[in-house]
Design a protein around this motif. Sequence first.
Motif, PDB file in Angstrom:
ATOM      1  N   LYS A  86       9.522  -2.766  10.475  1.00 19.94           N
ATOM      2  CA  LYS A  86      10.295  -2.259  11.617  1.00 19.94           C
ATOM      3  C   LYS A  86      10.671  -0.788  11.434  1.00 19.94           C
ATOM      4  CE  LYS A  86      10.991  -6.327  13.648  1.00 19.94           C
ATOM      5  NZ  LYS A  86       9.901  -6.758  14.443  1.00 19.94           N
ATOM      6  N   GLN A  87      10.810  -0.340  10.186  1.00 20.76           N
ATOM      7  CA  GLN A  87      11.254   1.025   9.921  1.00 20.76           C
ATOM      8  C   GLN A  87      10.093   2.017   9.813  1.00 20.76           C
ATOM      9  OE1 GLN A  87      13.458   0.512   6.337  1.00 20.76           O
ATOM     10  NE2 GLN A  87      15.254  -0.326   7.378  1.00 20.76           N
ATOM     11  N   TYR A  88       8.844   1.541   9.946  1.00 17.99           N
ATOM     12  CA  TYR A  88       7.693   2.429   9.795  1.00 17.99           C
ATOM     13  C   TYR A  88       7.610   3.390  10.970  1.00 17.99           C
ATOM     14  CZ  TYR A  88       2.896   4.041   9.609  1.00 17.99           C
ATOM     15  OH  TYR A  88       1.792   4.827   9.582  1.00 17.99           O
ATOM     16  N   VAL A 132      -2.065  -2.668   3.426  1.00 18.16           N
ATOM     17  CA  VAL A 132      -1.046  -1.699   3.822  1.00 18.16           C
ATOM     18  C   VAL A 132      -0.951  -1.620   5.348  1.00 18.16           C
ATOM     19  CG1 VAL A 132      -0.322   0.705   3.634  1.00 18.16           C
ATOM     20  CG2 VAL A 132      -1.442  -0.404   1.721  1.00 18.16           C
ATOM     21  N   VAL A 133      -2.094  -1.708   6.030  1.00 12.88           N
ATOM     22  CA  VAL A 133      -2.083  -1.656   7.490  1.00 12.88           C
ATOM     23  C   VAL A 133      -1.309  -2.842   8.056  1.00 12.88           C
ATOM     24  CG1 VAL A 133      -3.536  -1.782   9.548  1.00 12.88           C
ATOM     25  CG2 VAL A 133      -4.217  -0.329   7.649  1.00 12.88           C
ATOM     26  N   VAL A 134      -1.542  -4.039   7.509  1.00 13.78           N
ATOM     27  CA  VAL A 134      -0.825  -5.232   7.969  1.00 13.78           C
ATOM     28  C   VAL A 134       0.666  -5.096   7.659  1.00 13.78           C
ATOM     29  CG1 VAL A 134      -0.551  -7.716   7.578  1.00 13.78           C
ATOM     30  CG2 VAL A 134      -2.829  -6.736   7.845  1.00 13.78           C
ATOM     31  N   LYS A 160       0.424   8.611   3.959  1.00 11.83           N
ATOM     32  CA  LYS A 160      -0.782   9.421   4.060  1.00 11.83           C
ATOM     33  C   LYS A 160      -2.005   8.565   3.744  1.00 11.83           C
ATOM     34  CE  LYS A 160       1.282  13.878   3.008  1.00 11.83           C
ATOM     35  NZ  LYS A 160       2.416  13.673   3.771  1.00 11.83           N
ATOM     36  N   THR A 161      -3.181   9.067   4.039  1.00 11.61           N
ATOM     37  CA  THR A 161      -4.416   8.322   3.849  1.00 11.61           C
ATOM     38  C   THR A 161      -4.616   7.932   2.395  1.00 11.61           C
ATOM     39  OG1 THR A 161      -5.357   9.621   5.649  1.00 11.61           O
ATOM     40  CG2 THR A 161      -6.897   8.387   4.290  1.00 11.61           C
ATOM     41  N   GLY A 162      -4.438   8.870   1.493  1.00 10.49           N
ATOM     42  CA  GLY A 162      -4.605   8.579   0.065  1.00 10.49           C
ATOM     43  C   GLY A 162      -3.583   7.588  -0.448  1.00 10.49           C
ATOM     44  N   GLU A 163      -2.374   7.652   0.084  1.00 12.84           N
ATOM     45  CA  GLU A 163      -1.329   6.710  -0.321  1.00 12.84           C
ATOM     46  C   GLU A 163      -1.702   5.291   0.096  1.00 12.84           C
ATOM     47  OE1 GLU A 163       3.465   6.097   0.389  1.00 12.84           O
ATOM     48  OE2 GLU A 163       2.470   7.908   1.115  1.00 12.84           O
ATOM     49  N   ARG A 164      -2.208   5.144   1.317  1.00 14.01           N
ATOM     50  CA  ARG A 164      -2.657   3.816   1.769  1.00 14.01           C
ATOM     51  C   ARG A 164      -3.768   3.287   0.876  1.00 14.01           C
ATOM     52  NH1 ARG A 164      -2.967   6.190   7.116  1.00 14.01           N
ATOM     53  NH2 ARG A 164      -1.004   5.833   8.163  1.00 14.01           N
ATOM     54  N   LEU A 165      -4.733   4.146   0.557  1.00 17.10           N
ATOM     55  CA  LEU A 165      -5.856   3.715  -0.291  1.00 17.10           C
ATOM     56  C   LEU A 165      -5.378   3.357  -1.691  1.00 17.10           C
ATOM     57  CD1 LEU A 165      -8.626   6.255   0.763  1.00 17.10           C
ATOM     58  CD2 LEU A 165      -8.510   3.832   1.319  1.00 17.10           C
ATOM     59  N   GLY A 166      -4.466   4.149  -2.258  1.00  9.53           N
ATOM     60  CA  GLY A 166      -3.961   3.871  -3.596  1.00  9.53           C
ATOM     61  C   GLY A 166      -3.205   2.554  -3.673  1.00  9.53           C
ATOM     62  N   ILE A 167      -2.349   2.306  -2.688  1.00  8.79           N
ATOM     63  CA  ILE A 167      -1.611   1.047  -2.669  1.00  8.79           C
ATOM     64  C   ILE A 167      -2.575  -0.127  -2.516  1.00  8.79           C
ATOM     65  CG2 ILE A 167       0.057  -0.314  -1.342  1.00  8.79           C
ATOM     66  CD1 ILE A 167       1.495   2.341  -0.724  1.00  8.79           C
ATOM     67  N   PRO A 199     -14.539   1.404   7.743  1.00 10.54           N
ATOM     68  CA  PRO A 199     -14.437   1.091   6.306  1.00 10.54           C
ATOM     69  C   PRO A 199     -13.040   1.363   5.750  1.00 10.54           C
ATOM     70  CG  PRO A 199     -16.275   2.591   6.705  1.00 10.54           C
ATOM     71  CD  PRO A 199     -15.576   2.375   7.996  1.00 10.54           C
ATOM     72  N   TYR A 200     -12.397   2.417   6.247  1.00 13.24           N
ATOM     73  CA  TYR A 200     -11.051   2.754   5.774  1.00 13.24           C
ATOM     74  C   TYR A 200     -10.061   1.643   6.108  1.00 13.24           C
ATOM     75  CZ  TYR A 200      -6.500   5.011   5.675  1.00 13.24           C
ATOM     76  OH  TYR A 200      -5.186   5.306   5.447  1.00 13.24           O
ATOM     77  N   VAL A 201     -10.079   1.169   7.344  1.00 11.27           N
ATOM     78  CA  VAL A 201      -9.145   0.118   7.753  1.00 11.27           C
ATOM     79  C   VAL A 201      -9.457  -1.180   7.023  1.00 11.27           C
ATOM     80  CG1 VAL A 201      -8.426  -1.319   9.698  1.00 11.27           C
ATOM     81  CG2 VAL A 201      -8.586   1.141   9.974  1.00 11.27           C
ATOM     82  N   LEU A 202     -10.734  -1.507   6.854  1.00  8.82           N
ATOM     83  CA  LEU A 202     -11.092  -2.732   6.129  1.00  8.82           C
ATOM     84  C   LEU A 202     -10.619  -2.668   4.682  1.00  8.82           C
ATOM     85  CD1 LEU A 202     -14.667  -3.502   7.486  1.00  8.82           C
ATOM     86  CD2 LEU A 202     -12.535  -4.698   8.007  1.00  8.82           C
TER      87      LEU A 202
END
Length: 187
Positions: free
Chosen positions: A61-63, A53-55, A69-76, A45-48
């Motif tokens: 290239k700089q990642y 952000v995951v894509v 962080k997990t919350g940052e990914r969810l917020g974005i 569910p998190y990745v979906l």
Amino acid sequence: MKLNKNSFTSRLYKWFYAVSEYQGLPNNLCPYFWKVVLMYLTFIPYVLFSIPVVVYDLFDKQYKNGDRKTGERLGISVGIYVALFILVALISAILALFIKVEKDTLFEFLVVGGCLFWTGLIVIGVIEGVKHLSEYSTTNESYFDEQQDRWVTKKTKVNMTAEFIKAKYNKYCPKIDWVGNDDDERS
């Protein structure tokens, strides 16, 4: 107990919890085990949910692992989904001019939301436009007069509409004093 730092689970753990290389993995098995269990339970569910952000991170290239962080990914991701919803609602409101809207459908919901967003954007635009025009049309020069011991404001530009409304309200007709170079008016 010996665990491999490069195993699939430890690499996934570092990505999921944004653990950088210099922070390292936990030294105690108990918190590591329960965090891994929680990670595997919520991974799909998190990745979906955080696909945008995951894509983006896959092609960046700089990642480096640990940058987000997990919350940052969810917020974005929430921000992206809200922006997409608003965009689709705005487009749906425009499409409603050309397509018949059926009752109790998602399209009707989007049209209503789009109309509300358009109304809000128009109101904000009008307010900001009036503020900009009032600042543009009246520029005041202020200075402190030491003899009078107060601030003196001298208008350099006059807002013609505001002056006309004041004149109508107070029932007088002000005299116009034209200021400018006469040579410029002739050419």
